[in-house]
Motif scaffolding. Structure first.
Motif, PDB file in Angstrom:
ATOM      1  N   ALA A 350       0.828  -1.202   0.005  1.00  0.00           N
ATOM      2  CA  ALA A 350       0.013   0.038  -0.092  1.00  0.00           C
ATOM      3  C   ALA A 350       0.904   1.299   0.007  1.00  0.00           C
ATOM      4  O   ALA A 350       1.844   1.366   0.831  1.00  0.00           O
ATOM      5  N   GLY A 351       0.548   2.128  -0.953  1.00  0.00           N
ATOM      6  CA  GLY A 351       1.244   3.393  -1.021  1.00  0.00           C
ATOM      7  C   GLY A 351       2.795   3.412  -1.276  1.00  0.00           C
ATOM      8  O   GLY A 351       3.298   4.374  -1.480  1.00  0.00           O
ATOM      9  N   PHE A 352       3.236   2.267  -1.840  1.00  0.00           N
ATOM     10  CA  PHE A 352       4.366   2.220  -2.403  1.00  0.00           C
ATOM     11  C   PHE A 352       4.672   2.478  -3.861  1.00  0.00           C
ATOM     12  O   PHE A 352       3.984   1.838  -4.646  1.00  0.00           O
ATOM     13  N   GLU A 353       5.801   3.229  -4.157  1.00  0.00           N
ATOM     14  CA  GLU A 353       5.899   3.543  -5.799  1.00  0.00           C
ATOM     15  C   GLU A 353       7.292   2.743  -5.837  1.00  0.00           C
ATOM     16  O   GLU A 353       8.366   2.812  -5.312  1.00  0.00           O
ATOM     17  N   MET A 354       7.047   1.831  -6.916  1.00  0.00           N
ATOM     18  CA  MET A 354       8.072   0.850  -7.332  1.00  0.00           C
ATOM     19  C   MET A 354       9.387   1.578  -7.822  1.00  0.00           C
ATOM     20  O   MET A 354       9.271   2.802  -8.601  1.00  0.00           O
ATOM     21  N   PRO A 355      10.364   1.690  -7.411  1.00  0.00           N
ATOM     22  CA  PRO A 355      11.684   2.422  -7.930  1.00  0.00           C
ATOM     23  C   PRO A 355      12.227   1.748  -9.034  1.00  0.00           C
ATOM     24  O   PRO A 355      11.867   0.631  -9.543  1.00  0.00           O
ATOM     25  N   VAL A 356      12.856   2.787  -9.753  1.00  0.00           N
ATOM     26  CA  VAL A 356      13.324   2.236 -11.021  1.00  0.00           C
ATOM     27  C   VAL A 356      14.915   1.801 -10.865  1.00  0.00           C
ATOM     28  O   VAL A 356      15.814   2.498 -10.330  1.00  0.00           O
ATOM     29  N   ASN A 447       0.659  -3.795   6.301  1.00  0.00           N
ATOM     30  CA  ASN A 447       0.713  -3.249   4.886  1.00  0.00           C
ATOM     31  C   ASN A 447       1.338  -2.001   4.577  1.00  0.00           C
ATOM     32  O   ASN A 447       0.859  -0.978   4.205  1.00  0.00           O
ATOM     33  N   GLU A 448       2.797  -1.998   4.570  1.00  0.00           N
ATOM     34  CA  GLU A 448       3.498  -0.725   4.553  1.00  0.00           C
ATOM     35  C   GLU A 448       4.895  -1.028   4.102  1.00  0.00           C
ATOM     36  O   GLU A 448       5.530  -2.028   4.724  1.00  0.00           O
ATOM     37  N   ALA A 449       5.671  -0.308   3.183  1.00  0.00           N
ATOM     38  CA  ALA A 449       6.969  -0.673   2.784  1.00  0.00           C
ATOM     39  C   ALA A 449       8.078  -0.757   3.899  1.00  0.00           C
ATOM     40  O   ALA A 449       8.873  -1.684   3.789  1.00  0.00           O
ATOM     41  N   SER A 450       7.897  -0.368   5.288  1.00  0.00           N
ATOM     42  CA  SER A 450       8.845  -0.786   6.154  1.00  0.00           C
ATOM     43  C   SER A 450       8.988  -1.885   6.513  1.00  0.00           C
ATOM     44  O   SER A 450       9.987  -2.527   7.054  1.00  0.00           O
ATOM     45  N   THR A 451       7.857  -2.627   6.465  1.00  0.00           N
ATOM     46  CA  THR A 451       7.686  -4.056   6.853  1.00  0.00           C
ATOM     47  C   THR A 451       8.855  -4.955   6.039  1.00  0.00           C
ATOM     48  O   THR A 451       9.417  -5.837   6.410  1.00  0.00           O
ATOM     49  N   PHE A 452       9.289  -4.559   4.726  1.00  0.00           N
ATOM     50  CA  PHE A 452      10.256  -5.026   4.092  1.00  0.00           C
ATOM     51  C   PHE A 452      11.531  -4.384   4.346  1.00  0.00           C
ATOM     52  O   PHE A 452      12.363  -5.314   4.519  1.00  0.00           O
ATOM     53  N   LEU A 453      11.703  -3.336   4.153  1.00  0.00           N
ATOM     54  CA  LEU A 453      12.880  -2.411   4.220  1.00  0.00           C
ATOM     55  C   LEU A 453      13.672  -2.613   5.445  1.00  0.00           C
ATOM     56  O   LEU A 453      14.917  -2.405   5.759  1.00  0.00           O
ATOM     57  N   ASP A 454      12.742  -2.554   6.684  1.00  0.00           N
ATOM     58  CA  ASP A 454      13.434  -2.584   8.067  1.00  0.00           C
ATOM     59  C   ASP A 454      14.349  -4.089   8.175  1.00  0.00           C
ATOM     60  O   ASP A 454      14.940  -4.199   9.048  1.00  0.00           O
ATOM     61  N   LEU A 455      13.919  -5.129   7.440  1.00  0.00           N
ATOM     62  CA  LEU A 455      14.590  -6.388   7.493  1.00  0.00           C
ATOM     63  C   LEU A 455      15.860  -6.208   7.419  1.00  0.00           C
ATOM     64  O   LEU A 455      16.854  -7.180   7.832  1.00  0.00           O
ATOM     65  N   LEU A 456      16.400  -5.273   6.373  1.00  0.00           N
ATOM     66  CA  LEU A 456      17.737  -5.329   6.250  1.00  0.00           C
ATOM     67  C   LEU A 456      18.557  -4.113   6.922  1.00  0.00           C
ATOM     68  O   LEU A 456      19.605  -3.579   6.476  1.00  0.00           O
ATOM     69  N   THR A 457      18.107  -3.415   8.133  1.00  0.00           N
ATOM     70  CA  THR A 457      18.692  -2.794   8.935  1.00  0.00           C
ATOM     71  C   THR A 457      19.489  -3.671   9.637  1.00  0.00           C
ATOM     72  O   THR A 457      19.291  -5.087   9.931  1.00  0.00           O
ATOM     73  N   SER A 458      20.616  -3.216  10.119  1.00  0.00           N
ATOM     74  CA  SER A 458      21.636  -3.986  10.931  1.00  0.00           C
ATOM     75  C   SER A 458      21.497  -4.608  12.092  1.00  0.00           C
ATOM     76  O   SER A 458      22.016  -5.471  12.644  1.00  0.00           O
TER      77      SER A 458
END
Length: 541
Positions: A350-356, A447-458
């Motif tokens: 939800a609300g996420f814009e796919m990066p290029v 349902n928010e992008a941080s649920t994915f991206l926070d996985l790869l924080t140290s």
């Protein structure tokens, strides 16, 4: 309690509940004619390691927990929030949240579910003594003092959650978080019955000991074979529960599972045999389904001190990624609508814009040519080969994907040793970094992008490859307070791609088969959160 008395008790409960479920011949809302048999059976790929809400770390256990326990909030069929134990919730500043609990919430032993139950359970999740794999999730939710509690710097009682009274829970966050209510749906924030935990320790979730507050109770379990649930007569919404028994069968072999489904042994299975969906859709269009699923399939790369020397070089990691023809995986191996992935966050978030992502725009021939150049620059290739250990959990689909990818890597001078393990062993091996490359997948906890991206924080304990980048950590920490975090998310995705922190492979669909007599399945819930209390079986036509 003996097995005999346990089964006898559950049978009595089932028939006692029959006054609401079995006596009805039509659905009270839709008017559909109900089947006499109101049981539901489904297939699990793996045995769940735990159903303790504060110890669950994977989806199989999460699905079971959703039936046994109820958190503050749950979800409607489309993924929107609905009341659970909390009848209402509010915040004036998105930083202090108040949840008002329903008076008729009860544990399966008749005890009232109170605000203090949630306080104790959340403190337990953050307490280092619990060793929860999801303690990081508590910190991610921005609850005050969570980082200090998890680090052992202050006691669990300092966590920013308190019971104003038995029916009022107050949660204080370290900074505003407008989607905090969504995060409470997750199993980590479900309550656990503290007297049972204290009395039985790790055995509190055994059928003879467990006390739960959801629509169902655990009746029986045979590890690596099956488990059975029966309705909870103390559940506040018990009169609306129609399904009278839930059974899950653990079957690792997808082809065998599909054969048993077609023989009528159970009502639902996902993780279909690779390549089977087009045939199933053509032969059984009312049975086979493919819907978006908020999961990304990727290969984790061990970048810890124990990792392969070559994999510490981003050029090697990038070369491995570039050599993978993702369309072969999605269109020829899986064939169920999955999308090739060049970034981590699922496109349906939800609300996420796919990066290029630059290499996503290249042809596969261009990717392969650049991969060969990078390996040469890094000092590897056919003249200086690499042997990699690739692990995956037992599944024919994972095996097929690993086999195809290992063949794609051969021109780089890479020999891949494939090792499969049953689920619990696989989790332990991956979690201890005893691998070079590991089959992995991440499904959104909300349902928010941080649920994915926070996985790869140290500091994320589920970051099994131990990738670390200070700028990623900074951008993700900063994103929490931003009105529009998308620029940070885009920047993080670009960094992940440049470092090749992981190797994204595909974005999921939920492809599954479902008996057409089972109704009200949440097809639009991209998180795949389903509640048996909502479904029912209609009479066959």
């Amino acid at each position: 309690m003996t097995r005999l008395s346990l089964l006898t008790t559950s049978t009595i409960l089932t028939f006692a509940l029959g006054s609401t479920a079995w006596a009805q011949t039509t659905h009270p809302v839709t008017g559909e004619t109900l089947a006499e048999d109101q049981t539901f059976q489904y297939r699990l790929l793996d045995q769940f390691p735990s159903i303790d809400p504060q110890l669950i770390e994977e989806t199989a256990g999460g699905h079971v927990a959703r039936q046994l326990f109820e958190g503050l909030l749950t979800q409607n069929a489309d993924g929107t929030l609905r009341p659970g134990v909390a009848e209402s919730w509010s915040s004036e500043d998105n930083q202090t949240w108040v949840f008002n609990l329903r008076e008729d919430a009860r544990w399966s032993n008749g005890d009232p579910v109170t605000a203090q139950d949630f306080v104790a359970s959340w403190q337990r999740a953050a307490d280092p003594a619990t060793a929860s794999e999801y303690a990081w999730y508590v910190e991610l939710s921005q609850i005050s003092n969570s980082a200090a509690v998890i680090a052992g710097e202050v006691g669990p009682e300092e966590l920013g959650v308190r019971a104003i009274d038995d029916r009022t829970l107050e949660v204080t966050l370290s900074q505003p978080l407008p989607y905090f209510p969504q995060m409470t749906v997750h199993y980590t924030f479900m309550p656990s019955h503290q007297p049972s935990v204290q009395e039985h320790g790790a055995a509190w979730t055994a059928p003879e000991n467990i006390v739960s507050n959801g629509a169902y109770m655990l009746d029986e379990i045979a590890v690596n074979e099956f488990f059975r649930l029966v309705p909870n007569p103390e559940y506040w919404g018990a009169e609306d529960v129609i399904i009278t028994e839930v059974t899950g069968f653990v079957i690792n072999d997808a082809s065998q599972a599909l054969t048993r489904f077609q023989a009528g042994e159970f009502d639902m299975m996902d993780d279909l045999p690779a390549g089977s969906y087009p045939r199933l859709e053509a032969e059984m269009p009312d049975v086979a389904h493919s819907v978006p699923r908020l999961c990304s399939y990727y290969y984790a790369i061990n970048q810890s001190e124990s990792g392969h020397e070559a994999l510490q070089d981003p050029r090697v990691r990038t070369a491995l990624s570039l050599m993978i023809d993702r369309e072969v995986i999605t269109d020829q191996v899986l064939q169920a609508g999955q999308a090739p992935a060049f970034n981590f966050t699922h496109w349906a978030t939800a609300g996420f814009e796919m990066p290029v992502i630059e290499y996503a725009t290249w042809t596969q021939e261009e990717r392969m040519a650049h991969a060969m150049e990078l390996m040469t620059e890094a000092g590897y290739g056919p003249d200086n080969p690499i042997e990699l250990n690739l692990i995956y959990n037992t599944s024919e689909n994972h095996r097929q994907i690993a086999t195809v990818i290992s063949q794609m890597w051969r021109p780089l001078g890479v020999t891949t040793v494939l090792n499969n393990y049953e689920w619990q062993s696989y989790l332990e091996i991956r979690g201890n970094q005893n691998f070079d490359v590991a089959r992995s997948a991440w499904c959104g906890d909300y349902n928010e992008a941080s649920t994915f991206l926070d996985l790869l924080t140290s500091n994320n304990s589920n970051n099994d490859g131990k990738y670390a980048n200070d700028e990623v950590d900074r951008l993700m920490a900063e994103s929490v307070t931003m009105a529009d975090p998308q620029p940070n998310y885009t920047a993080v995705e670009q960094i992940l791609s440049e470092d090749m922190a992981i190797i994204p492979i595909y974005h999921y669909t939920q492809n599954f088969v479902l008996d057409p007599t089972i109704r009200n399945w949440p097809m639009e819930n991209v998180e795949n959160n389903w509640y048996v209390r909502d479904i029912y079986r209609v009479a066959a036509e």
